[in-house]
Scaffold this motif. Sequence first.
Motif, PDB file in Angstrom:
ATOM      1  N   LEU A   1      -9.450   5.779   4.100  1.00  0.00           N
ATOM      2  CA  LEU A   1     -10.401   6.228   3.081  1.00  0.00           C
ATOM      3  C   LEU A   1     -10.491   5.232   1.930  1.00  0.00           C
ATOM      4  O   LEU A   1     -11.582   4.983   1.401  1.00  0.00           O
ATOM      5  CB  LEU A   1     -10.037   7.630   2.595  1.00  0.00           C
ATOM      6  N   THR A   2      -9.370   4.643   1.549  1.00  0.00           N
ATOM      7  CA  THR A   2      -9.377   3.617   0.503  1.00  0.00           C
ATOM      8  C   THR A   2     -10.170   2.398   0.955  1.00  0.00           C
ATOM      9  O   THR A   2     -10.987   1.852   0.200  1.00  0.00           O
ATOM     10  CB  THR A   2      -7.932   3.201   0.135  1.00  0.00           C
ATOM     11  N   ALA A   3      -9.954   1.961   2.200  1.00  0.00           N
ATOM     12  CA  ALA A   3     -10.678   0.798   2.729  1.00  0.00           C
ATOM     13  C   ALA A   3     -12.184   1.078   2.792  1.00  0.00           C
ATOM     14  O   ALA A   3     -12.994   0.210   2.441  1.00  0.00           O
ATOM     15  CB  ALA A   3     -10.141   0.424   4.110  1.00  0.00           C
ATOM     16  N   PHE A   4     -12.572   2.282   3.223  1.00  0.00           N
ATOM     17  CA  PHE A   4     -13.999   2.620   3.269  1.00  0.00           C
ATOM     18  C   PHE A   4     -14.616   2.548   1.875  1.00  0.00           C
ATOM     19  O   PHE A   4     -15.726   2.054   1.696  1.00  0.00           O
ATOM     20  CB  PHE A   4     -14.218   4.020   3.861  1.00  0.00           C
ATOM     21  N   GLU A   5     -13.889   3.048   0.891  1.00  0.00           N
ATOM     22  CA  GLU A   5     -14.402   3.007  -0.482  1.00  0.00           C
ATOM     23  C   GLU A   5     -14.571   1.562  -0.959  1.00  0.00           C
ATOM     24  O   GLU A   5     -15.554   1.218  -1.593  1.00  0.00           O
ATOM     25  CB  GLU A   5     -13.446   3.761  -1.404  1.00  0.00           C
ATOM     26  N   LYS A   6     -13.619   0.707  -0.621  1.00  0.00           N
ATOM     27  CA  LYS A   6     -13.652  -0.683  -1.096  1.00  0.00           C
ATOM     28  C   LYS A   6     -14.749  -1.512  -0.431  1.00  0.00           C
ATOM     29  O   LYS A   6     -15.240  -2.460  -1.028  1.00  0.00           O
ATOM     30  CB  LYS A   6     -12.297  -1.341  -0.897  1.00  0.00           C
ATOM     31  N   ILE A   7     -15.143  -1.175   0.809  1.00  0.00           N
ATOM     32  CA  ILE A   7     -16.192  -1.974   1.460  1.00  0.00           C
ATOM     33  C   ILE A   7     -17.601  -1.491   1.115  1.00  0.00           C
ATOM     34  O   ILE A   7     -18.575  -2.115   1.511  1.00  0.00           O
ATOM     35  CB  ILE A   7     -16.027  -2.023   2.996  1.00  0.00           C
TER      36      ILE A   7
END
Length: 130
Positions: free
Chosen positions: A61-67
């Motif tokens: 979820l953190t990676a999705f937010e960052k991309i």
Amino acid sequence: MSNKILLKTKKEKEIIDITDKINEILEKQTKSEGLIYLFVLHTTCSLSTADLDPGAEKDYLTAFEKITPNEDYIHPHNPKHFPDHFLSSLVGTFLLLPFENKSLILGSWQRVILIEFNGPREREIYFKII
């Protein structure tokens, strides 16, 4: 539509492991091997496979937010909600998975997941046995 899985998500953003639900469906089928096609009937969630070790859900979820670019979107329905549509398109809304002996063929750490980007909501996943 009788070939569907209904899920109720509980959070705005979450990952739900649906592997066991799919295997339950396969156990009830007359075919013991083949493919199962899964298609989520929404534009703000996705389907994928993933390793769900402890902490992995938060990492995904953190990676999705960052991309997701932080832009001034012009989506007429709700511009703040456009990143949810973007992520759904990027990750994808369908899977085609093999099964044998009425059970999914997956790698050691693979699980089948629904990724919720705009919950909580009731979600429908259509499936077809091939």
